[in-house]
Design an enzyme around this catalytic site. Structure first.
Site, PDB file in Angstrom:
ATOM      1  N   CYS A  82       0.858  -1.185   0.000  1.00 40.81           N
ATOM      2  CA  CYS A  82       0.000   0.000   0.000  1.00 40.81           C
ATOM      3  C   CYS A  82       0.893   1.232   0.000  1.00 40.81           C
ATOM      4  O   CYS A  82       1.597   1.498   0.981  1.00 40.81           O
ATOM      5  CB  CYS A  82      -0.893  -0.017   1.237  1.00 40.81           C
ATOM      6  N   CYS A 197      -0.910   3.289  -6.738  1.00 44.49           N
ATOM      7  CA  CYS A 197      -1.825   2.716  -5.752  1.00 44.49           C
ATOM      8  C   CYS A 197      -2.030   1.269  -6.179  1.00 44.49           C
ATOM      9  O   CYS A 197      -2.296   1.008  -7.362  1.00 44.49           O
ATOM     10  CB  CYS A 197      -3.154   3.471  -5.750  1.00 44.49           C
TER      11      CYS A 197
HETATM   12  N1  DGL Z   1      -4.003   0.421  -2.150  1.00 44.70           N
HETATM   13  C1  DGL Z   1      -3.613   1.608  -1.484  1.00 44.70           C
HETATM   14  C2  DGL Z   1      -2.338   2.202  -2.066  1.00 44.70           C
HETATM   15  O1  DGL Z   1      -1.536   1.525  -2.686  1.00 44.70           O
HETATM   16  C3  DGL Z   1      -4.620   2.724  -1.307  1.00 44.70           C
HETATM   17  C4  DGL Z   1      -6.090   2.569  -1.294  1.00 44.70           C
HETATM   18  C5  DGL Z   1      -6.779   3.458  -0.247  1.00 44.70           C
HETATM   19  O2  DGL Z   1      -7.087   4.622  -0.510  1.00 44.70           O
HETATM   20  O3  DGL Z   1      -6.988   2.936   0.848  1.00 44.70           O
HETATM   21  O4  DGL Z   1      -2.078   3.354  -1.896  1.00 44.70           O
END
Ligand code: DGL
Length: 270
Positions: A82, A197
């Site tokens: 993330c 993301c």
């Molecule tokens: N999957 C997360 C990232 O790589 C973000 C998603 C969210 O906003 O929670 O930043």
């Protein structure tokens, strides 16, 4: 990266963490390269989406949550899949748990700067990630000769969550979210969009279809998996021997489409 020796208990799983389903894009690559380990996938659906959280609150939240996760799962290595969490909490996690190994996820600005031919690169990420000092430092360090457009999307993570569960998502809405990535300046055009993301690679085919011109959509999942592989001892057996990989949701019991999604990734929920 932790300076400690690599873990050597083969029964310790690899923990892959995200706010939601985005980390699955990293999990699928990690499984290919680390077939001998069991995986625990953790989705902090209780905290989702991370994109709009204040930095201090998110840092404290993620560090506290990992206290529980490390106790419960005793992983050999944690992949923080993330960008939004790692760019703000990566250093704090390593400081709080110095005997643990963390592999982070940050926007792939360096590889984008190395590959661009036009010099116009865009980073599509959450509003949190595009505001981070970490992201700005990556640009200063590795892409100072490029023109980098940062595009923070408030909606794409949710759209990806819906899309991957088979719910309808609108082309117009997605087109509007990616439009700012496409820049034309001095007869040059953006040729690389960094998927900053981990949710977004699930939408890559839609992005390709809706893009005003072809670009490379840079997904760092394989590089993250390779890095994790390099920090684990060489495998002495091909497949992990015992229990199935699991998915854990901080919000408790996920709904049916989510359970079905996890099962389709070979993850038992709970
Ligand atoms: N999957 C997360 C990232 O790589 C973000 C998603 C969210 O906003 O929670 O930043």
């Amino acid at each position: 990266m932790s300076a400690l020796p690599p873990p050597d208990r083969p029964d310790q799983p690899v923990l892959v963490f995200d706010s939601g389903i985005g980390g699955l894009t990293v999990l699928r690559e990690a499984r290919v390269l680390i077939p001998e380990r069991r995986f625990v996938y953790v989705a902090d659906d209780d905290g989702f989406p991370y994109g709009g959280w204040a930095e201090d609150a998110l840092r404290d939240h993620v560090v506290a949550l990992f206290g529980r996760l490390l106790r419960d799962h005793d992983p050999a290595l944690c992949i923080v899949a993330c960008n939004t969490a790692f760019t703000v909490a990566g250093a704090a996690l390593r400081a709080a748990y110095p005997d643990r190994v963390f592999v982070g996820t940050v926007p792939a600005i360096k590889p984008a700067a190395e590959r661009t031919r036009s010099g116009l690169v865009s980073v599509l990420a959450t509003p949190g990630t595009v505001q981070r000092d970490y992201t700005h430092r990556l640009i200063q360090s590795f892409a100072s000769l490029c023109r980098v457009r940062l595009v923070g999307s408030t909606r794409l993570a949710r759209i990806a969550e819906a899309y991957i569960r088979g719910m309808p998502v609108g082309d117009a809405e997605i087109r509007a979210e990616i439009a700012a990535c496409f820049v034309e300046e001095d007869a040059a055009r953006t040729d690389i969009v960094v998927l900053g993301c981990t949710h977004y690679p699930f939408l890559a085919n839609v992005f390709r279809r809706l893009a005003p011109w072809p670009v490379d959509w840079l997904d760092p999942a394989e590089a993250i998996a390779r890095h994790a592989r390099s920090l684990l001892p060489a495998a002495d057996h091909a497949l992990h021997p015992d229990a199935a990989d699991r998915a854990v949701f901080t919000g408790g019991a996920p709904d049916f489409p989510t359970r079905r999604l996890m099962n389709s990734f070979g993850l038992a929920v709970g």
